[in-house]
Scaffold this motif. Structure first.
Motif, short mmCIF file in Angstrom:
data_model
loop_
_atom_site.label_atom_id
_atom_site.label_comp_id
_atom_site.label_asym_id
_atom_site.label_seq_id
_atom_site.Cartn_x
_atom_site.Cartn_y
_atom_site.Cartn_z
N ALA A 134 14.59 7.62 2.93
CA ALA A 134 14.29 8.09 1.58
C ALA A 134 14.81 7.11 0.53
N ALA A 135 16.04 6.62 0.73
CA ALA A 135 16.64 5.72 -0.26
C ALA A 135 15.90 4.39 -0.33
N PHE A 136 15.55 3.84 0.83
CA PHE A 136 14.82 2.56 0.83
C PHE A 136 13.43 2.72 0.21
N VAL A 137 12.74 3.82 0.58
CA VAL A 137 11.40 4.05 0.02
C VAL A 137 11.50 4.23 -1.50
N ALA A 138 12.51 4.99 -1.95
CA ALA A 138 12.67 5.24 -3.39
C ALA A 138 12.95 3.92 -4.14
N TYR A 139 13.80 3.08 -3.55
CA TYR A 139 14.12 1.79 -4.19
C TYR A 139 12.85 0.94 -4.30
N GLN A 140 12.08 0.94 -3.21
CA GLN A 140 10.84 0.16 -3.20
C GLN A 140 9.88 0.67 -4.27
N GLN A 141 9.79 2.01 -4.40
CA GLN A 141 8.91 2.61 -5.40
C GLN A 141 9.39 2.29 -6.82
N ALA A 142 10.70 2.40 -7.02
CA ALA A 142 11.26 2.14 -8.36
C ALA A 142 10.97 0.70 -8.78
N ARG A 143 11.10 -0.22 -7.83
CA ARG A 143 10.87 -1.62 -8.15
C ARG A 143 9.39 -1.88 -8.42
N THR A 144 8.55 -1.26 -7.60
CA THR A 144 7.11 -1.48 -7.75
C THR A 144 6.62 -1.05 -9.13
N PHE A 145 7.09 0.12 -9.58
CA PHE A 145 6.59 0.66 -10.85
C PHE A 145 7.47 0.30 -12.05
N SER A 146 8.45 -0.58 -11.83
CA SER A 146 9.34 -0.97 -12.94
C SER A 146 8.64 -1.97 -13.86
N LYS A 147 9.08 -1.97 -15.13
CA LYS A 147 8.53 -2.95 -16.09
C LYS A 147 9.15 -4.33 -15.86
N HIS A 148 10.29 -4.36 -15.21
CA HIS A 148 10.96 -5.66 -14.96
C HIS A 148 11.43 -5.75 -13.49
N PRO A 149 10.46 -5.77 -12.56
CA PRO A 149 10.83 -5.78 -11.13
C PRO A 149 11.67 -6.99 -10.73
N GLU A 150 11.51 -8.09 -11.47
CA GLU A 150 12.23 -9.32 -11.11
C GLU A 150 13.74 -9.18 -11.30
N LYS A 151 14.15 -8.18 -12.10
CA LYS A 151 15.59 -8.00 -12.35
C LYS A 151 16.27 -7.17 -11.26
N PHE A 152 15.48 -6.50 -10.41
CA PHE A 152 16.08 -5.70 -9.34
C PHE A 152 16.87 -6.60 -8.40
N GLY A 153 18.05 -6.15 -8.05
CA GLY A 153 18.91 -6.95 -7.18
C GLY A 153 19.96 -7.72 -7.96
N THR A 154 19.81 -7.73 -9.30
CA THR A 154 20.79 -8.47 -10.10
C THR A 154 21.78 -7.51 -10.78
N GLY A 155 21.55 -6.20 -10.59
CA GLY A 155 22.45 -5.22 -11.22
C GLY A 155 21.77 -4.43 -12.31
N VAL A 156 20.64 -3.78 -11.98
CA VAL A 156 19.97 -2.92 -12.97
C VAL A 156 20.23 -1.45 -12.61
N PRO A 157 20.45 -0.59 -13.61
CA PRO A 157 20.77 0.81 -13.32
C PRO A 157 19.69 1.55 -12.53
N GLU A 158 18.41 1.18 -12.73
CA GLU A 158 17.32 1.85 -11.98
C GLU A 158 17.51 1.67 -10.47
N GLY A 159 18.09 0.53 -10.09
CA GLY A 159 18.33 0.25 -8.67
C GLY A 159 19.42 1.14 -8.09
N VAL A 160 20.20 1.79 -8.94
CA VAL A 160 21.21 2.76 -8.49
C VAL A 160 20.61 4.17 -8.53
#
Lengths: 163, 507
Positions: B279-305
């Protein structure tokens, strides 16, 4: 030349992955299709990706972006000593716990690692931390949760006092 | 319907009267969740003598509160020291830990707590409202559909690999192969066990998790001196309770993402065998896919938490649906709860909602109230918890090492597992030093055996015909959705490039 990162550390993971894939495939070769399908496909994928990485690394060395050797992988001798010391201490923990039991081995492990990382001058801190960690871990793992760690005479005596 | 509403309303008030059980259970659960190797199931088993002797309602409320709090507690070490309490919090490390390193530990913790609590509340409310429908989800999710769900999680490897595709994919494939160690699911023949009997049942997750994250982190921590970089130390120290309140308000603005990922968690939690990790991996993947700034994921964005934490807490209520509705536990914790309830003479299944509605619905109302209690209990602690990141390495490293190594022994009681954790620690250290992502390895280890299990089952049913993977309507819909989520980043990149070209032409 010395500032260029060495290529050899980057080869460790692909080489380990390739060796493991070869070993994996060798152990499933005789098995029915369903039992070996994952190994064959994933092992094949690892072989292709590793080959691509080797070509990339060779190109990076050829163009002078990276050099041969382990440059920039190892840090200062002080940190390397501490790192190897931690590995050695953990191996000793693994070997000595079945002999000396839970409490004594854990106390020595924490005491040794604090001294190794913090310096000999912190002997008081090391004793205090080792005692606190051992007491908490003994209370939680042995007394409360009753995890089946190897117990020595010392552990049984402490358990006898508590219960 | 009106009767049911009346019962549920009364149960909320009734659940509140169990505050004296909930508060210690929440505090214990948070600690249990934060220690790798411990799980809510383990602790409930340990406390069986207690839960079997008290009244069934008290036992149920205690187990619920402990279970929910442990799920939340998993995220705390994942954020502060890069050590997920269980696999369910592994995705939280991707952005949570970089936030801590930048001195944003309190912010990451508040986002984690908010997502966990709101995710838990949404999941519980959704389950209460739609229990009859949700109880049928398990019937529609067969091995074919689960193969596609697993692929949603595994595509995260490609996302992580975006910075260096070859290295990322190689790390993921290595993880998949490590996950395939042990006997296969159909013929039970051992594969790549190196002759160790301890590996016949596969690579245990806890030592792998501890090695790849905790031990490798300690090896790196020695060089850095402390988790927080020196320039950010004052930021952590100066966080006040007012800041916590401000961060709570700020994190509440991510309610759409929280709702969406919590519902993903509920649905995945309903499927027996699936769990918080997927569930957590799928949710992270979904959050990144539909994010306005997917390139920032992995650098410390709150959406990734937010995404993985809302999802893994959504799982808590989802897991209980098959248990309460049809008497089939959806996970190990639910299985232990079933034992306790059966000991008390409670027969689980559809009759429970007619015979003892106060228990059937009471489980979920207790869960809801437990999540509410977490608000005053945990938010004020966020700023104090985050100070762990300021401790020097000589203090933190022995603490992390000793407790995590002992934790790796707990699930199976093999000394071998401590050695395995060390081996994974060395592998994780080399991987991190040379740019191979350890999370990609872990995704492979967690999802690999599950994917293999479902794939093998499907192929066994179809006698080796891969066409079975496209034989169900729900499965095909999931395939289409998977393809869409994979295409979105590519389409966005094309649109972005065109816009840039248009802008440069105009300039």
């Amino acid at each position: 030349m010395r500032d260029k990162p060495g290529i050899l550390p980057e080869l460790i993971i692909p080489v380990v992955a390739l060796a493991f894939a070869a070993y994996y495939v060798s152990t499933v070769w005789e098995l029915p299709f369903q039992a070996r399908v994952v190994g064959v496909f994933v092992g094949g994928g690892i072989a292709i990706l590793s080959a691509a990485l080797f070509v990339r690394f060779a190109y990076e060395v050829y163009t002078g972006r990276k050099g041969l050797g382990f440059n920039q992988f190892f840090s200062s001798p002080e940190f390397e000593f501490k790192r190897y010391g931690l590995i050695l201490a953990t191996v000793l923990l693994l070997l000595l716990m079945p002999v000396f039991g839970f409490a004594l081995t854990l106390f020595l492990y924490v005491f040794g690692t604090v001294l190794m990382l913090g310096g000999i001058g912190r002997i008081g801190v090391a004793v205090a931390m080792a005692a606190a960690v051992t007491a908490i871990a003994f209370f939680v793992f042995i007394w409360l949760v009753r995890v089946r760690f190897p117990l020595s005479v010392i552990d049984r005596t402490i358990l006898g006092w508590i219960t | 319907m009106a009767d049911q509403f009346g019962i549920i309303s009364g149960l909320f008030v009734h659940s509140l009267s169990f505050w004296w059980v909930m508060i210690p259970a929440i505090l214990l659960g948070t600690i249990v969740g934060a220690v790798p190797g411990f799980s809510a199931a383990n602790v409930i088993i340990i406390l069986l003598p207690l839960t079997l002797t008290v009244d069934v309602e008290v036992a149920l409320v205690f187990m619920m509160a402990l279970y929910c709090a442990s799920q939340l507690g998993n995220g705390i070490p994942a954020i502060l020291v890069n050590i997920p309490g269980t696999g369910g919090a592994a995705a939280t490390t991707l952005d949570g830990y970089p936030m801590s390193q930048k001195g944003e530990g309190p912010r990451a913790l508040v986002y984690c707590f908010m997502a966990s609590i709101v995710g838990g509340l949404i999941g519980t409310t959704f389950v209460l409202a739609a229990l009859p429908i949700l109880s049928r989800v398990g019937f529609y999710m067969h091995s074919v559909e689960m193969v596609v769900v697993m692929l949603f999680g595994i595509t995260l490897i490609a996302v992580i690999a975006a910075q260096d595709l070859l290295k990322g994919l190689l790390a993921g494939l290595l993880g998949l192969l490590i996950g395939a160690i042990g006997t296969d699911h159909i013929f039970s023949t051992p594969r790549a066990t190196f002759g160790f009997l301890e590996l016949y049942s596969g690579v245990p997750l806890v030592p792998a998790l501890i090695g790849l994250f905790a031990i490798s982190e300690v090896f790196l921590l020695i060089e850095r001196g402390s988790i927080v970089k020196d320039e950010f130390r004052s930021k952590v120290m100066s966080t006040s309770f007012g800041d916590t309140l401000r961060l709570m308000k700020e994190s509440a603005s991510q309610w759409v993402l929280t709702v969406w990922t919590a519902l993903i968690g509920v649905v995945i939690g309903i499927v027996p065998g699936a769990g918080a990790s997927i569930a957590a991996f799928v949710a992270y993947q979904q959050a990144r896919t539909f994010s306005k700034h997917p390139e920032k994921f992995g650098t410390g964005v709150p959406e990734g938490v937010t995404a993985p934490e809302a999802a893994n807490n959504g799982v808590t209520s989802g897991t209980l649906v098959p248990l309460m509705a049809i008497g089939v536990p959806g996970g190990s914790t639910a299985a232990v709860m079933m034992v306790v309830l059966q000991y008390h003479g409670v027969t689980l299944g559809p009759r429970l909602f007619i015979d003892r509605p106060e228990l059937a619905y009471g489980v979920f109302t207790a869960m809801f109230i437990a999540y509410l209690f977490m608000i005053p209990l945990l938010f004020p602690l966020a700023r104090y918890m985050s100070r762990v990141t300021l401790f020097p390495a000589f203090f933190l490293a022995p603490l992390i090492l000793s407790f995590t190594l002992l934790g790796s022994f707990v699930p199976r009681a093999y000394m071998f597992d401590i050695g395995l954790a060390l081996a994974f620690g060395v592998l994780g250290f080399i991987a991190r030093k040379t740019g191979y992502h350890v999370t990609a390895i872990l995704i492979g280890i967690i999802l690999g055996p599950l994917l293999e299990q479902y794939l093998m089952r499907a192929l066994r049913i179809s006698r080796g015909d891969l066409g079975i993977l496209f034989s169900s309507n729900l499965g095909n819909a999931l395939w289409v959705f998977l393809i869409i989520t994979l295409m979105i980043p590519l389409v966005r990149a094309v649109i972005r490039n065109r816009r840039k070209e248009t802008a440069s032409d105009a300039g």
